[in-house]
Design an enzyme around this catalytic site. Structure first.
Site, short mmCIF file in Angstrom:
data_model
loop_
_atom_site.label_atom_id
_atom_site.label_comp_id
_atom_site.label_asym_id
_atom_site.label_seq_id
_atom_site.Cartn_x
_atom_site.Cartn_y
_atom_site.Cartn_z
N ASP A 1 0.82 -1.21 0.00
CA ASP A 1 0.00 0.00 0.00
C ASP A 1 0.86 1.27 0.00
O ASP A 1 0.65 2.17 0.79
CB ASP A 1 -0.95 -0.01 1.21
CG ASP A 1 -1.84 -1.24 1.23
OD1 ASP A 1 -1.30 -2.36 1.40
OD2 ASP A 1 -3.06 -1.11 1.06
N ASN B 1 -6.78 -3.74 -4.54
CA ASN B 1 -8.01 -3.13 -5.05
C ASN B 1 -7.74 -1.85 -5.84
O ASN B 1 -8.47 -1.52 -6.76
CB ASN B 1 -9.00 -2.85 -3.93
CG ASN B 1 -8.39 -2.11 -2.77
OD1 ASN B 1 -7.39 -2.56 -2.20
ND2 ASN B 1 -8.96 -0.98 -2.41
N HIS C 1 -11.50 -2.75 6.98
CA HIS C 1 -11.51 -4.01 6.22
C HIS C 1 -11.69 -5.25 7.09
O HIS C 1 -11.26 -6.35 6.71
CB HIS C 1 -10.24 -4.13 5.37
CG HIS C 1 -10.00 -2.93 4.50
ND1 HIS C 1 -10.90 -2.50 3.58
CD2 HIS C 1 -8.96 -2.05 4.45
CE1 HIS C 1 -10.43 -1.42 2.97
NE2 HIS C 1 -9.27 -1.12 3.50
N VAL D 1 -4.91 -3.13 4.86
CA VAL D 1 -5.18 -2.36 6.08
C VAL D 1 -3.96 -1.48 6.35
O VAL D 1 -2.84 -1.99 6.43
CB VAL D 1 -5.42 -3.30 7.28
CG1 VAL D 1 -5.68 -2.49 8.54
CG2 VAL D 1 -6.57 -4.24 6.97
FE LIG Z 1 -6.18 -2.14 -0.54
#
Ligand SMILES: [Fe+2]
Ligand SMILES: *[C@@H]1O[C@H](CO)[C@@H](O)[C@H](O)[C@H]1NC(C)=O
Ligand SMILES: *[C@@H]1O[C@H](CO)[C@@H](O)[C@H](O)[C@H]1NC(C)=O
Ligand SMILES: *[C@@H]1O[C@H](CO)[C@@H](O)[C@H](O)[C@H]1NC(C)=O
Length: 487
Positions: free
Chosen positions: A174, A239, A334, A362
């Site tokens: 992330d 995502n 999440h 997360v």
């Molecule tokens: Fe994500």
């Protein structure tokens, strides 16, 4: 005056943190089950993307110079790399010159060039070149581009696949492109990590609209080049790679990601770049796609079933799984999103004794105890996760530092499966020593410094068991002193 107070507070919180860490380590040694929630929260910079004109995104000098250079493993066992780069104005050459001494390129490889559009954005010319037939454990220099605009880089191939090959992986997730992201990346680069296991959500370009989506993919490519041009990043998708944007008529999932970040999926007989496996040094690494079908009989399910059968712990003792959505997470963010994949794959992870599962998603750090919840069946069985020596350790490292900020709200009370959790930015490293021992660190970004915060010795799930350990006694196997262990 203010400064002094801040410093005192900081010192206090660091001391407090040390106390927490020691407590966690002790509770491990004692086989205690009390998880730890670290209250340390520091967001050093606001969670906004670095401006495009910042030097972090500097465009290399020279007409049509190659930019966004990155490499990844190109085969199953580490004797090949895929080198990717973008030329902005014209295709130019897709050729790579390479060799084992600087400025002496004895070999060339020919790649291919492609491009794509995203709404009205037109990508640059994206080059991908497979360089294979490499020697193990060798430093290679390579050159791309031509004339005054050519650029040179280097990488080191891994040791031959061998049960006692030592190797140091970094784990980043992330990441995004904020000043916190830059801090994470720089801290990782100050260590000795040799390959990055990336657990999804790369650029966060999908937070933008229209032309800016492509432009932020380009800036991210230039941003990570400082590391990714010199060592492989093993990609998995999150995502933020989906980019389903019907309002701008972009409906092909993972379009930008798939054009820009190739993976060696064919080498592991996968039918899709989003899930695949590689072997590197003493590790067998399995990359899963949280956002592709995975229920029984789907291609990903069939592929994983077959790939797990191929894992040979006598050759690659370390079995590591990467995915984006964590299966064990106790953050409000999440929470339980990983349940669907857990219900399908967890029993395999137990059966095959996976060592560790890394996830992101997360925006915080969390580590689980070895637990499983496979006895639960919706009509009977244990309803809660139970301690399970065959289970992996689940680690969430979604704390790279993207523009969405930290996930600061953990569920209270801390569930029994959660061993340590903290909402700070950082990255992890897994330093494999040999077939039985690996040293794990989570390094928090702490006022611009890298601070090892959660550390322990990971005992291999296959070679760590009593029978094999006894067999290894003659190799003088002893527990590493001073650090806690996970068994
Ligand atoms: Fe994500
Ligand atoms: C982009 O690639 C396509 C083929 O994929 C090609 O037809 C087109 O000419 C390329 N664009 C440019 C500007 O060269
Ligand atoms: C679930 O539990 C029921 C009742 O104990 C049992 O009959 C069934 O075999 C179990 N199913 C699975 C898949 O374990
Ligand atoms: C493996 O590494 C650990 C930690 O460095 C060390 O204590 C142990 O003796 C090593 N085992 C073997 C078989 O080399």
């Amino acid at each position: 005056m203010f400064r002094v107070m801040v410093e005192v507070t900081m010192r206090k919180s660091r001391l407090l943190h040390l106390v927490f860490t020691v407590f966690v380590l002790l509770s491990f040694v004692n086989g205690g089950r009390a998880g730890m929630t670290s209250k340390f929260i520091r967001s050093e910079w606001p969670s906004i993307d670095i401006p495009l004109d910042n030097e972090a995104f500097a465009v290399p000098k020279g007409h049509n110079a190659p930019q966004q250079v990155h490499i990844t493993q190109g085969d199953y066992d580490g004797k090949a790399v895929i080198i990717s780069w973008v030329t902005p104005h014209e295709p130019g050459l897709s050729k790579v010159w390479y060799g084992t001494s600087q400025n002496k390129y004895d070999f060339t490889a020919e790649g291919k060039v492609t491009n794509y559009t995203f709404h009205k954005y037109k990508s640059g010319y994206i080059h991908q070149c497979l360089v294979d037939g490499l020697e193990y454990d060798t430093k290679y220099y390579y050159k791309i581009g031509s004339g005054d605009s050519s650029r040179e880089f280097w990488f080191q191939t891994p040791p031959k696949v061998d049960p006692d090959a030592s190797y140091k992986f970094g784990i980043i997730g992330d990441l995004g492109q904020t000043f916190n992201s830059l801090s994470t990346l720089e801290h990782y680069m100050h260590g000795e990590g040799q390959t990055v296991l990336f657990v999804g959500d790369l650029s966060y370009a999908d937070r933008y609209q229209f032309n800016d989506v492509g432009i932020r993919w380009d800036s991210w490519g230039r941003f990570v080049e400082r590391s990714a041009a010199y060592q492989p990043w093993i990609w998995s998708a999150g995502n933020h790679e989906i980019e389903f944007m019907p309002y701008m008529e972009e409906v092909i999932p993972f379009k930008s990601y798939l054009y820009r970040y190739p993976t060696p999926y064919l080498a592991s007989k996968s039918s899709n770049p989003l899930w695949y496996a590689i072997r590197r040094a003493s590790a067998h690494i399995i990359v899963l796609s949280s956002y592709s079908p995975f229920v029984k009989y789907t291609p990903q399910w069939v592929w994983l079933r077959d790939e797990l059968k191929k894992v040979d712990r006598e050759k690659t003792p370390w079995l590591i799984v990467l995915m984006h959505v964590p299966m064990y997470n106790s953050n409000e963010a999440h929470f339980m999103e990983g349940e669907s994949m857990r219900s399908v794959f967890e029993s395999w992870f137990i059966h095959y004794k996976v060592d560790v599962v890394f996830a992101g998603h997360v925006h915080a750090y969390e580590r689980s105890y070895r637990v499983s919840n496979i006895n639960y069946n919706i009509s009977s069985g244990d309803r809660y996760p139970v301690s399970d020596k065959s289970a992996p350790v689940y680690i969430t490292v979604g704390d790279g530092g993207n523009q969405e900020g930290l996930a600061g709200r953990f569920r209270d009370p801390q569930p029994d499966y959660s061993a340590f959790r903290e909402a700070s930015y950082g990255h992890s490293t897994l330093e494999i020593k040999n077939r039985s021992h690996a040293i794990y660190h989570w390094n928090r970004n702490d006022d611009g410094k890298k601070v090892p915060t959660d550390s322990f010795v990971l005992h291999n799930q296959y070679w760590g068991n009593n029978l094999r350990r006894r067999k290894l006694k003659k190799h003088n196997l002893r527990g590493a002193g001073g650090l806690a262990t996970t068994r």
